[in-house]
Design a protein around this motif. Structure first.
Motif, PDB file in Angstrom:
ATOM      1  N   LEU A 118       0.827  -1.204   0.000  1.00  0.00           N
ATOM      2  CA  LEU A 118       0.000   0.000   0.000  1.00  0.00           C
ATOM      3  C   LEU A 118       0.866   1.261   0.000  1.00  0.00           C
ATOM      4  CD1 LEU A 118      -2.766  -1.035   2.553  1.00  0.00           C
ATOM      5  CD2 LEU A 118      -3.166  -0.437   0.160  1.00  0.00           C
ATOM      6  N   ALA A 119       1.877   1.287   0.844  1.00  0.00           N
ATOM      7  CA  ALA A 119       2.750   2.456   0.906  1.00  0.00           C
ATOM      8  C   ALA A 119       3.478   2.666  -0.413  1.00  0.00           C
ATOM      9  CB  ALA A 119       3.747   2.308   2.057  1.00  0.00           C
ATOM     10  N   GLY A 120       3.863   1.570  -1.058  1.00  0.00           N
ATOM     11  CA  GLY A 120       4.566   1.688  -2.325  1.00  0.00           C
ATOM     12  C   GLY A 120       3.688   2.141  -3.476  1.00  0.00           C
ATOM     13  N   ALA A 121       2.390   1.841  -3.389  1.00  0.00           N
ATOM     14  CA  ALA A 121       1.462   2.202  -4.465  1.00  0.00           C
ATOM     15  C   ALA A 121       0.797   3.558  -4.251  1.00  0.00           C
ATOM     16  CB  ALA A 121       0.379   1.119  -4.604  1.00  0.00           C
ATOM     17  N   TRP A 122       1.001   4.156  -3.088  1.00  0.00           N
ATOM     18  CA  TRP A 122       0.346   5.430  -2.755  1.00  0.00           C
ATOM     19  C   TRP A 122       0.850   6.551  -3.647  1.00  0.00           C
ATOM     20  CZ3 TRP A 122      -3.648   7.066   0.117  1.00  0.00           C
ATOM     21  CH2 TRP A 122      -3.720   8.419   0.465  1.00  0.00           C
ATOM     22  N   ARG A 123      -0.095   7.429  -4.050  1.00  0.00           N
ATOM     23  CA  ARG A 123       0.255   8.632  -4.809  1.00  0.00           C
ATOM     24  C   ARG A 123      -0.360   9.843  -4.120  1.00  0.00           C
ATOM     25  NH1 ARG A 123      -2.214   5.963  -9.483  1.00  0.00           N
ATOM     26  NH2 ARG A 123      -3.642   7.743  -9.482  1.00  0.00           N
TER      27      ARG A 123
END
Length: 224
Positions: A118-123
């Motif tokens: 989730l943190a890696g995909a957050w924008r």
């Protein structure tokens, strides 16, 4: 890594009679409590701070967490549900504002760490990013799906994806909800109306451990 709240205040009614004398997060799956499994995910992802809310049989959870790197957000009197509970915890969880993560402990996962994903995909153009699993692969799930995915993986209410119990979200608009106790569905509806809520499909295994008969399903998934 953003701060993380683990929701551990619920009454555990679906898990009775196992929750008559013990809060659901302390029920064990394959020899480890649901709460400790959630904390394993949080620590492996590097989430900090970690906050756990308590209400039903909360003293047991507080004793279990004594001396650990976890802050407690105790809910006295009225149980605040997920939305009210998150808002109540914000002074400890995110005193300087910004996105936060939440995790339901009554879920068992396999595959990649969902919080790291989730943190890696957050924008920055997102107000919320929810982890999803396809209904057909949602072990232990009773009932239908929650969402479908539109363009750019924007969430649409109703469909064949199940909210998997982990998300990253901006909590600012919790202040717009007057009730003390309310579900996070109220916040999601506000954010979905703005078109800035997205979904991320978890590629591993997932089991909803909300009922006693789901415990062997989760253990079988972990063994598999």
């Amino acid at each position: 890594m953003p701060p993380l709240m683990i929701f551990a205040a619920g009454l555990g009614t679906r898990m009775r009679p196992l929750t008559d004398l013990r809060p659901k997060p302390l029920i064990e799956v394959a020899g480890r409590s649901l709460l400790d499994r959630a904390l394993d995910l949080a620590r492996a992802a590097g989430a900090a701070p970690i906050v756990v809310n308590t209400h039903y049989l909360g003293a047991q959870i507080e004793r279990h967490l004594h001396g650990q790197d976890v802050a407690i957000s105790a809910e006295a009197g009225l149980i605040l549900e997920t939305g009210g509970g998150l808002r109540h915890a914000l002074p400890v969880l995110a005193p300087r504002g910004g996105p936060v993560m939440t995790l339901n402990p009554d879920v068992v996962w396999t595959g990649p760490n969902v919080l790291t994903a989730l943190a890696g995909a957050w924008r920055d153009d997102m107000d919320a990013l929810l982890a999803l699993v396809p209904l057909a692969q949602a072990t232990g799930r009773q009932g239908g799906g929650d969402f479908s995915l539109g363009p750019d993986n924007r969430l649409i209410r109703q469909g064949d994806y199940v909210y998997a119990g982990a998300q990253m979200i901006r909590p600012d608009r919790l202040a717009n909800i007057p009730d003390a106790a309310f579900s996070l569905n109220r916040l999601w509806d506000l954010l979905i109306a703005g078109g800035r809520v997205h979904g991320m499909i978890h590629p591993g295994g997932w089991c909803d451990v909300g009922r006693p008969d789901a415990i062997p399903l989760a253990e079988a998934m972990l063994d598999g």
